[in-house]
Scaffold this motif. Structure first.
Motif, mmCIF file in Angstrom:
data_model
loop_
_atom_site.group_PDB
_atom_site.id
_atom_site.type_symbol
_atom_site.label_atom_id
_atom_site.label_comp_id
_atom_site.label_asym_id
_atom_site.label_seq_id
_atom_site.Cartn_x
_atom_site.Cartn_y
_atom_site.Cartn_z
ATOM 1 N N ILE A 117 0.881 -1.158 0.080
ATOM 2 C CA ILE A 117 -0.046 -0.025 0.001
ATOM 3 C C ILE A 117 0.952 1.219 -0.072
ATOM 4 N N ARG A 118 0.667 2.142 -0.785
ATOM 5 C CA ARG A 118 1.330 3.492 -0.790
ATOM 6 C C ARG A 118 0.009 4.367 -0.443
ATOM 7 N N SER A 119 0.388 5.173 0.907
ATOM 8 C CA SER A 119 -0.764 6.124 1.357
ATOM 9 C C SER A 119 -0.141 7.249 1.404
ATOM 10 N N HIS A 120 -0.756 8.259 0.940
ATOM 11 C CA HIS A 120 -0.703 9.579 1.054
ATOM 12 C C HIS A 120 -1.126 10.173 2.487
ATOM 13 N N VAL A 121 -0.281 11.149 3.130
ATOM 14 C CA VAL A 121 -0.527 11.461 4.460
ATOM 15 C C VAL A 121 -0.630 13.108 4.320
#
Length: 434
Positions: A117-121
């Motif tokens: 998973i690549r999550s933007h924060v």
């Protein structure tokens, strides 16, 4: 010595016939049509079903998941109202709140076969509350999921007070990827500077780039070309992703053709987000209404690597969703007119091999001898059937260890009168696997 796990009679994408797959010490040890003489501590009969590398969610916002209706619902369904609602929710964020919601959603994804998973924060917060929480989550889920975190300036780098400083602090705290949002800056010049600053930060910290870019219906929003040009000028090929790029569906064809060629030359990845793109875009149209998703089919034909993300899951931008990347791929198939039989395998690639390339996982990803034994077994024989039925993920393995399983649903049909009833098990006729 017996193998740890032996999967028998499995089907692999784009490979004819069935194979047996032996796993030892967490890696694929042997892959061959017949390992009849082999033994293992655990055996699974795939029965001709499709064994796939794990799904990848190349774009999601774990800090915002499961906040739908807090403090209110998005009545207009627009991106801008979603951002406004999120700005009202952010002051109530706590460390525990972010962790609880993110961990729950990650479990949803893992159970459905997503192991990367690549999550933007959102880092437009002087306290960086969400980022600090997700840095802990990243470590806590390593046994079931590989999580990349993107420093994402939701309210802009130049348009938000101390935006540059907060981005730098986010990278110093340990973000994996530098993000940006040039189309949301107040002016075009500020948007161009947003992109330039992202590249400066990426070079300084030796990090990849993933910017929200041209997420609008405005055909004059053209920051993707700036990203491509900076990629070439700063020799960052293969390390840059432009996410959304929905303005591309509104560009005239001549400009789109030029831009696709530039993206291919620069080696820039594009991530489309079918759920959010189709819901948020076209909101100012009467009829006909634009679909909102970028030109996935044309980008692929032009040699650009394209992947998919879920983007939002029950948050101010998208009130639905359950973290199923196969459902995202199915929606992309519909929206992008990729229903040709030979195109369907390419749709599955959008959440597997293409996404692995975008996240630069290729050296440790795939069903190949010597690579980590990360995979899922679908209750379907082919990519065609997987995208048609969205079947159960029967088994999910990471590092040769089973971490999830699902029992398929069973439908019964009763027929007959009051004195006699016949009970039939309903099955959906599969398309031929050969």
């Amino acid at each position: 010595m017996p193998y740890d796990v032996l999967i028998r009679h499995a089907r692999l994408q784009r490979r004819s016939g069935l194979v047996d797959i032996a796993i030892q010490d967490g890696v694929f040890a042997r892959i061959a049509p017949d390992l009849a003489s082999a033994t293992a501590r655990e055996e699974i009969d795939a029965g001709g079903r499709l064994l796939s590398p794990p799904f990848i969610d190349a774009h999601v916002h774990l800090d915002a998941v499961l906040t739908v209706g807090q403090p209110r619902y998005n009545a207009s369904g627009t991106l801008l109202e979603g951002i406004q609602i999120w700005s009202e929710r952010k002051p109530d964020l706590t460390h525990e709140d972010v962790k609880r919601r993110a961990l729950e959603e990650i479990q949803w994804e893992v159970a459905q076969g997503t192991l990367h998973i690549r999550s933007h924060v959102d880092v437009c917060d002087p306290n960086l509350t969400a980022l600090r929480a997700l840095l802990e989550v990243r470590e806590e889920v390593r046994d079931i999921c590989d999580l990349q975190l993107v420093a994402f300036p939701q309210d802009g780098i130049l348009s938000f007070p101390n935006g540059r400083t907060l981005m730098r602090q986010a990278m110093e705290l340990g973000c994996d990827v530098v993000g940006g949002i040039p189309h949301y800056e107040w002016t075009r010049d500020m948007g161009v500077e947003d992109v330039h600053y992202v590249f400066e930060l990426a070079k300084e910290f030796n990090r990849d780039i993933d910017c929200h870019c041209d997420e609008t219906d405005d055909p004059l929003s053209r920051f993707t070309e700036v990203m491509a040009a900076d990629t070439i000028e700063r020799s960052w090929q293969g390390r840059v992703t432009a996410s959304h790029c929905t303005a591309m569906h509104s560009y005239d064809n001549a400009y789109a053709f030029k831009l696709i060629g530039l993206l291919a030359r620069a080696g820039v990845n594009v991530v489309a987000n079918p759920f959010d793109n189709v819901v948020l875009q076209g909101r100012f149209d009467t009829y006909p209404k634009r679909r909102g998703i970028t030109r996935v089919k044309e980008l692929l034909a032009g040699g650009v690597n394209v992947a998919l993300g879920h983007d939002s899951i029950m948050d101010p931008w998208f009130p639905m969703g359950r973290g199923d990347m196969l459902a995202a791929a199915q929606l992309a198939l519909f929206l992008c007119h990729m229903s040709g039989y030979d195109e369907i395998d390419a749709v599955l690639d959008l959440i597997t091999t293409n996404a692995a390339r975008a996240l630069r996982l290729e050296d440790r990803y795939g069903i190949e001898e010597g690579k980590p034994a990360d995979f899922l077994l679908l209750d379907a024989p082919t990519a065609f059937e997987a995208l048609r039925l969205l079947p159960a993920r029967l088994y999910v393995f990471k590092g040769g260890r089973q971490i999830a399983s699902t029992t398929p649903a069973r439908s019964l049909l009763q027929r007959g009168g009051d004195t006699q009833q016949d009970e039939l098990v309903i099955t959906f006729r599969p398309h031929s696997a050969e």
